[in-house]
Design a protein around this motif. Structure first.
Motif, short mmCIF file in Angstrom:
data_model
loop_
_atom_site.label_atom_id
_atom_site.label_comp_id
_atom_site.label_asym_id
_atom_site.label_seq_id
_atom_site.Cartn_x
_atom_site.Cartn_y
_atom_site.Cartn_z
N ASN A 68 0.86 -1.18 0.00
CA ASN A 68 0.00 0.00 0.00
C ASN A 68 0.89 1.23 0.00
OD1 ASN A 68 -2.13 1.79 0.34
ND2 ASN A 68 -2.34 1.38 2.52
N ASP A 71 -0.84 5.79 -4.50
CA ASP A 71 -1.34 5.41 -5.82
C ASP A 71 -2.48 6.34 -6.20
OD1 ASP A 71 -3.33 4.55 -4.06
OD2 ASP A 71 -3.73 2.71 -5.18
N LYS A 72 -3.24 5.97 -7.24
CA LYS A 72 -4.31 6.85 -7.70
C LYS A 72 -5.41 7.01 -6.65
CE LYS A 72 -6.92 3.43 -10.41
NZ LYS A 72 -7.35 3.14 -11.79
N ASN A 73 -5.57 6.04 -5.75
CA ASN A 73 -6.57 6.16 -4.69
C ASN A 73 -6.19 7.22 -3.67
OD1 ASN A 73 -8.27 3.88 -5.50
ND2 ASN A 73 -6.49 2.65 -4.96
N GLN A 76 -6.00 12.21 -4.33
CA GLN A 76 -6.87 13.31 -3.88
C GLN A 76 -6.63 13.64 -2.41
OE1 GLN A 76 -11.06 12.83 -4.61
NE2 GLN A 76 -11.59 14.58 -3.33
N ASP A 93 -3.40 0.89 -8.79
CA ASP A 93 -4.54 0.83 -7.88
C ASP A 93 -4.24 -0.28 -6.88
OD1 ASP A 93 -6.91 0.43 -6.52
OD2 ASP A 93 -8.15 0.31 -8.31
N GLY A 95 -5.82 -0.61 -4.10
CA GLY A 95 -7.06 -0.96 -3.41
C GLY A 95 -7.42 -0.08 -2.23
N TYR A 96 -6.52 0.82 -1.82
CA TYR A 96 -6.77 1.62 -0.63
C TYR A 96 -6.33 3.06 -0.84
CZ TYR A 96 -7.44 -2.89 1.46
OH TYR A 96 -7.91 -4.15 1.73
N ALA A 97 -7.12 3.98 -0.33
CA ALA A 97 -6.77 5.40 -0.40
C ALA A 97 -5.85 5.79 0.76
CB ALA A 97 -8.03 6.26 -0.37
N TRP A 156 1.49 4.57 3.27
CA TRP A 156 0.49 4.73 2.21
C TRP A 156 0.63 6.06 1.49
CZ3 TRP A 156 -2.93 8.77 2.24
CH2 TRP A 156 -3.10 9.46 3.46
#
Length: 177
Positions: A68, A71-73, A76, A93, A95-97, A156
């Motif tokens: 993690n 990434d794109k998540n 923002q 991706d 899988g986690y923001a 992350w």
């Protein structure tokens, strides 16, 4: 408020504990009858038996299935935190923001999870940029004093550089970032 941030970024008991300073980590380890690893011990464990590799899974650049990281998540959220964040890998991706539940990705060769990404990990050592040029070759225990302690493993909100097994990060022991 820090506790609201903990609930936001790491929202459950199966997520890593975050906003822990070095003293908190030491106190927890002592409570558990353990201690923080030295940097050398941390890296040995993180390598999972691999020698000379860049990441806990080998040399292949992460693709979102191993760890993690930014990434794109996360893009923002990173931009909301600071407009200068520009390093999220928009082609990945994972899988986690934000933080992922512990063990969301495959373990390394020693069966250890999340040795790269998700949440940084404190080490026992004081930080000295040049320590390894003068340290013992076997079981170096770190400098005897310093101003900052060592964090390893990335998180992350980091790019892939922080996921590298050899990446070292100096932080003030009172820092809870």
């Amino acid at each position: 408020d820090r506790w609201n941030d903990v609930a936001k970024y790491s929202p459950g008991d199966d997520y890593p504990m975050i906003y822990v300073n070095w003293n908190d980590a030491v106190a927890y380890a002592e409570w558990a009858g353990k201690r923080l690893p030295t940097e050398a011990e941390w890296e040995y464990a993180a390598r999972g038996g691999l020698i000379g590799k860049r990441y806990p899974w080998g040399d292949k650049e992460p693709d979102g299935s191993q760890a993690n990281y930014a990434d794109k998540n996360a893009d923002q959220i990173l931009r909301e935190m600071d407009k200068t964040y520009t390093w999220a890998d928009m082609s990945v991706d994972d899988g986690y923001a934000m933080c992922a539940p512990v063990g969301s990705y495959p373990p390394n060769g020693y069966g250890l999870y999340d040795m790269a990404g998700n949440a940084y990990e404190w080490c026992q050592d004081w930080y000295d940029e040049n320590y390894y040029s003068v340290s013992p070759a076997k079981n170096p225990s770190g400098p005897s004093r310093g101003e900052k302690r060592v964090l390893r493993g990335g998180s992350w909100l980091n790019d892939t550089v922080a996921l590298r097994l050899a990446d070292r990060n100096p932080f003030y022991p009172h820092n809870r970032t």
